[in-house]
Write a protein that holds these residues in place. Structure first.
Motif, PDB file in Angstrom:
ATOM      1  N   LYS A   6       0.520  -1.342   0.042  1.00  0.00           N
ATOM      2  CA  LYS A   6       0.260  -0.064  -0.013  1.00  0.00           C
ATOM      3  C   LYS A   6       0.899   1.389  -0.274  1.00  0.00           C
ATOM      4  CE  LYS A   6      -3.377   2.364   2.195  1.00  0.00           C
ATOM      5  NZ  LYS A   6      -3.756   2.634   3.927  1.00  0.00           N
ATOM      6  N   GLU A   7       1.861   1.136   0.863  1.00  0.00           N
ATOM      7  CA  GLU A   7       2.487   2.098   1.066  1.00  0.00           C
ATOM      8  C   GLU A   7       3.764   3.234  -0.544  1.00  0.00           C
ATOM      9  OE1 GLU A   7       5.353   3.749   4.515  1.00  0.00           O
ATOM     10  OE2 GLU A   7       6.491   2.035   3.095  1.00  0.00           O
ATOM     11  N   ALA A   8       4.012   1.488  -0.910  1.00  0.00           N
ATOM     12  CA  ALA A   8       4.691   1.179  -1.934  1.00  0.00           C
ATOM     13  C   ALA A   8       3.675   2.548  -3.438  1.00  0.00           C
ATOM     14  CB  ALA A   8       5.952   0.770  -2.755  1.00  0.00           C
ATOM     15  N   LEU A   9       2.833   1.538  -3.347  1.00  0.00           N
ATOM     16  CA  LEU A   9       1.502   1.856  -4.350  1.00  0.00           C
ATOM     17  C   LEU A   9       1.049   3.473  -4.620  1.00  0.00           C
ATOM     18  CD1 LEU A   9      -0.512  -0.886  -4.283  1.00  0.00           C
ATOM     19  CD2 LEU A   9       1.278  -0.182  -6.133  1.00  0.00           C
TER      20      LEU A   9
ATOM     21  N   LYS B 252      -5.776   2.000  -6.729  1.00  0.00           N
ATOM     22  CA  LYS B 252      -6.769   3.757  -6.229  1.00  0.00           C
ATOM     23  C   LYS B 252      -7.487   4.116  -5.625  1.00  0.00           C
ATOM     24  CE  LYS B 252     -10.579   4.965  -9.063  1.00  0.00           C
ATOM     25  NZ  LYS B 252     -10.177   5.881 -10.362  1.00  0.00           N
ATOM     26  N   PHE B 253      -7.163   3.163  -4.160  1.00  0.00           N
ATOM     27  CA  PHE B 253      -7.738   4.492  -2.669  1.00  0.00           C
ATOM     28  C   PHE B 253      -6.848   5.232  -2.160  1.00  0.00           C
ATOM     29  CE2 PHE B 253      -7.598   3.915   2.230  1.00  0.00           C
ATOM     30  CZ  PHE B 253      -8.713   3.792   2.150  1.00  0.00           C
ATOM     31  N   GLY B 254      -5.294   4.574  -3.144  1.00  0.00           N
ATOM     32  CA  GLY B 254      -4.281   5.714  -2.537  1.00  0.00           C
ATOM     33  C   GLY B 254      -5.058   6.942  -2.596  1.00  0.00           C
ATOM     34  N   ALA B 255      -4.894   6.772  -4.572  1.00  0.00           N
ATOM     35  CA  ALA B 255      -4.742   8.229  -5.124  1.00  0.00           C
ATOM     36  C   ALA B 255      -6.054   8.652  -5.064  1.00  0.00           C
ATOM     37  CB  ALA B 255      -5.068   7.280  -6.907  1.00  0.00           C
ATOM     38  N   LEU B 256      -7.046   8.109  -4.322  1.00  0.00           N
ATOM     39  CA  LEU B 256      -8.785   9.061  -4.232  1.00  0.00           C
ATOM     40  C   LEU B 256      -8.094   9.725  -3.072  1.00  0.00           C
ATOM     41  CD1 LEU B 256     -11.778   5.970  -3.939  1.00  0.00           C
ATOM     42  CD2 LEU B 256     -10.864   8.254  -5.177  1.00  0.00           C
ATOM     43  N   ALA B 257      -6.881   9.536  -2.429  1.00  0.00           N
ATOM     44  CA  ALA B 257      -7.385  10.612  -1.350  1.00  0.00           C
ATOM     45  C   ALA B 257      -6.465  11.626  -1.934  1.00  0.00           C
ATOM     46  CB  ALA B 257      -6.303   9.729   0.273  1.00  0.00           C
ATOM     47  N   GLU B 258      -5.663  11.363  -2.694  1.00  0.00           N
ATOM     48  CA  GLU B 258      -4.243  12.075  -2.997  1.00  0.00           C
ATOM     49  C   GLU B 258      -4.630  13.702  -4.114  1.00  0.00           C
ATOM     50  OE1 GLU B 258      -1.284  13.046  -2.139  1.00  0.00           O
ATOM     51  OE2 GLU B 258      -1.295  11.376  -0.441  1.00  0.00           O
ATOM     52  N   ASN B 259      -4.980  12.742  -5.243  1.00  0.00           N
ATOM     53  CA  ASN B 259      -5.671  13.196  -6.982  1.00  0.00           C
ATOM     54  C   ASN B 259      -6.910  12.935  -7.337  1.00  0.00           C
ATOM     55  OD1 ASN B 259      -5.158  11.371  -7.215  1.00  0.00           O
ATOM     56  ND2 ASN B 259      -2.942  12.029  -7.820  1.00  0.00           N
ATOM     57  N   GLY B 260      -7.828  12.864  -6.780  1.00  0.00           N
ATOM     58  CA  GLY B 260      -9.644  12.655  -6.960  1.00  0.00           C
ATOM     59  C   GLY B 260      -9.198  10.835  -7.345  1.00  0.00           C
ATOM     60  N   GLY B 261      -8.794   9.796  -7.467  1.00  0.00           N
ATOM     61  CA  GLY B 261      -8.440   8.978  -8.395  1.00  0.00           C
ATOM     62  C   GLY B 261      -7.688   8.449  -9.121  1.00  0.00           C
ATOM     63  N   ASP B 262      -7.075   9.700  -9.604  1.00  0.00           N
ATOM     64  CA  ASP B 262      -5.846   9.230 -10.827  1.00  0.00           C
ATOM     65  C   ASP B 262      -4.920   8.310 -10.176  1.00  0.00           C
ATOM     66  OD1 ASP B 262      -4.638   9.456 -13.196  1.00  0.00           O
ATOM     67  OD2 ASP B 262      -3.967  11.731 -12.952  1.00  0.00           O
TER      68      ASP B 262
END
Length: 578
Positions: free
Chosen positions: A87-90, A136-146
């Protein structure tokens, strides 16, 4: 910020600033110029801490220029149930792709072949679905899911044959295609270090740590040695961060052996072969009896690796033996219609992974997680980890340093902001990429050349094109290494801290592994371009070229040796040039 922070004069300026005789005391001094050390310097300086970094050789001259060059979550660790690490690496992969270094980090497709018809597709498919979901979950928190990457997809055997016609598909039940990312690891290190320097960090290469300065129990600096001028001096710092990678134990000994980090070196070797030797639009990953084998697209080449074996010989120049090369060739040939042999190999490189260990387990099973310890006041040590998570490692190290600084009476230390600090070249990259045709016309270069420059310099392509505009001859390809321009050699000296021929041929470019002659034909011309900017006389010029040619021969000889011991003996005959 100063764009030319690693100019030829920058090292002298940095050493003047670092020398305790000038009355200067740093908040944080970093020992080690690999990806973790460069990351620590950037994290510290962007928190408002006065920061310096010393490196015994060149930036990324160790492990950080000899990896698989992947920015990835690690499917292998997912299977080991190490969900936190994946998760951290992704999360870090997503940041690098979309925000921090989109000019350096780019998507790369892989095929995961399926050989068992009943259970393997749902099993692997579930794992890759989880892999994508975590990203995808990590991206949602950062930049809208990209996520910056496409999702995985299932392929039939016929589809695999279309994508990878040279893949031996007779026993396949199909494949799953998924995406990770890749980067020129040495270029990433240099860019992180240059970004740190542009924000005010003092960076000095060819400067060794030879001891620590103590006041009672507390470390208050280091004794350093300028390897270019043969001068010893002291650097005072309120906290020293040891980010020496596979040299962690040696640095630990300088402080009396106090510490709880024990690092094992694991050797991984890679082969580079021309792209036309394997017809495929995608890379692929295959299980071996010990680990996994990656076949990775790399411009006009493939990178194939890796091994994972213990190494307790020379750590500065790990050697690949003939047995290592045969191992890689044997395993890749199991999956290819047309086998590769030694004549197909353009380049070979060997690197050492710093693995945390206190036990006797095989290196292939040791975790890639990192650890930070403070063995004595004023000293922070960090080891382990992987290229993808360098920013998290750096943050944790500076957090530990902040505790020490606060205990010494410092004001509040600000939190890390490096998840929001784009690396040099990220700004303006998309704009310049959209203007690629216009830039090509204006510079008189082919659009493919502009694409090459954009993927190395990003928004700083303007600096390189300005050099060409002032000196039209710099638009010429390097003789013997036509993928690169003369301007890139000059830029490596004027902006990227290159001081020796090795620095350019091995790390600022990849000429040493991308040409069948390992850069021998290009060496005299590159040395002349460098010498004009660095003030080399005829003797120094000849020394640089001779050293590089002997380096190539020492490496070739080591790769003919059957064992690690013999390969090491062949390689270490050539000392470093300072």
């Amino acid at each position: 910020m100063t764009a030319s922070a690693l100019s030829p004069d920058a090292r002298d300026v940095a050493l003047q600033q670092l020398d305790a005789a000038s009355g200067y005391e740093l908040d944080v001094l970093v020992v080690g110029g690999g990806i973790v050390g460069a990351g620590v310097a950037l994290d510290a300086v962007t928190r408002g801490l006065t920061t310096g970094l010393i490196e015994q050789r060149d930036l990324a001259s160790g492990t950080s220029s000899r990896s698989s060059k992947l920015i990835h979550g690690g499917l292998r660790y997912l299977e080991m149930m190490d969900f936190a690490l994946v998760k951290e690496a992704l999360h870090e992969r997503g940041l690098l792709l979309t925000r921090l270094a989109p000019h350096l980090v780019r998507p790369v497709p892989f095929l995961y072949p399926l050989t068992r018809r009943v259970w393997e597709r749902p099993y692997v498919g579930a794992g890759l679905a989880l892999y994508d979901a975590m990203a995808k979950f990590g991206a949602l928190a950062e930049n809208g899911g990209d996520m910056g990457l496409p999702r995985h997809r299932h392929l039939s055997r016929k589809a695999v044959a279309r994508i990878a016609p040279d893949f031996k598909a007779s026993k396949l039940a199909g494949a799953i295609q998924y995406y990770d990312a890749q980067v020129d690891d040495a270029r990433l290190v240099m860019t992180v270090a240059r970004t740190a320097a542009a924000h005010g960090a003092q960076i000095a290469t060819r400067t060794a740590c030879i001891g620590f300065i103590r006041e009672g129990e507390r470390v208050v600096g280091v004794r350093a040695f300028d390897l270019e001028k043969d001068v010893a001096f002291e650097i005072r710092a309120r906290v020293v961060v040891n980010a020496a990678g596979v040299w962690t134990d040696e640095i630990q000994e300088l402080v009396g052996g106090r510490g709880s980090l024990h690092v094992k070196a694991s050797k991984g070797i890679h082969l580079v072969v021309p792209r036309d030797r394997i017809r495929s639009e995608s890379g692929f990953i295959v299980r071996t009896e010990k680990s996994v084998l990656f076949v990775i697209p790399w411009g006009r080449h493939w990178i194939i690796g890796t091994t994972d074996t213990p190494w307790d010989l020379d750590r500065a120049h790990p050697a690949a033996s003939r047995a290592d090369i045969d191992y890689i060739l044997d395993h890749v040939n199991e999956i290819l219609r047309e086998p590769l042999d030694h004549d197909d190999v353009e380049g070979v490189y060997a690197g050492l992974r710093p693995l945390l260990s206190g036990e006797s387990e095989p290196t292939s099973r040791i975790s890639r997680e990192h650890t930070v310890v403070t063995p004595v006041p004023g000293l922070v040590m960090i080891a382990g980890g992987k290229l993808t998570t360098y920013r998290v490692m750096a943050k944790d190290a500076v957090d530990a340093a902040s505790h020490s600084l606060r205990s010494g009476g410092s004001a509040v230390i600000r939190d890390s902001i490096t998840d929001r600090v784009p690396l040099l070249g990220a700004e303006g990259y998309e704009t310049r990429a959209n203007q690629r045709v216009m830039l090509a016309r204006r510079a008189g270069l082919h659009v493919a050349r502009i694409d090459h420059l954009l993927n190395r310099y990003g928004g700083r392509i303007d600096d390189v094109l300005e050099l060409i505009a002032k000196h039209r001859l710099l638009a010429q390809p390097v003789p013997g290494a036509e993928d690169y321009l003369d301007a890139e050699v000059v830029y490596a000296v004027t902006h990227e801290g290159a001081r020796h021929l090795d620095d350019v041929l091995v790390r600022r470019t990849r000429i040493s592994i991308e040409m069948f002659d390992r850069g021998v034909a290009a060496a005299p011309h590159v040395a002349r371009l460098m010498g004009e900017r660095l003030g080399w006389d005829a003797e120094r010029l000849a020394t640089e070229v001779d050293h590089y040619l002997r380096r190539v021969e020492a490496e070739r000889e080591s790769q003919r040796m059957p064992t690690d011991q013999e390969a090491d003996e062949a390689r270490v005959r050539l000392p470093d040039l300072y």
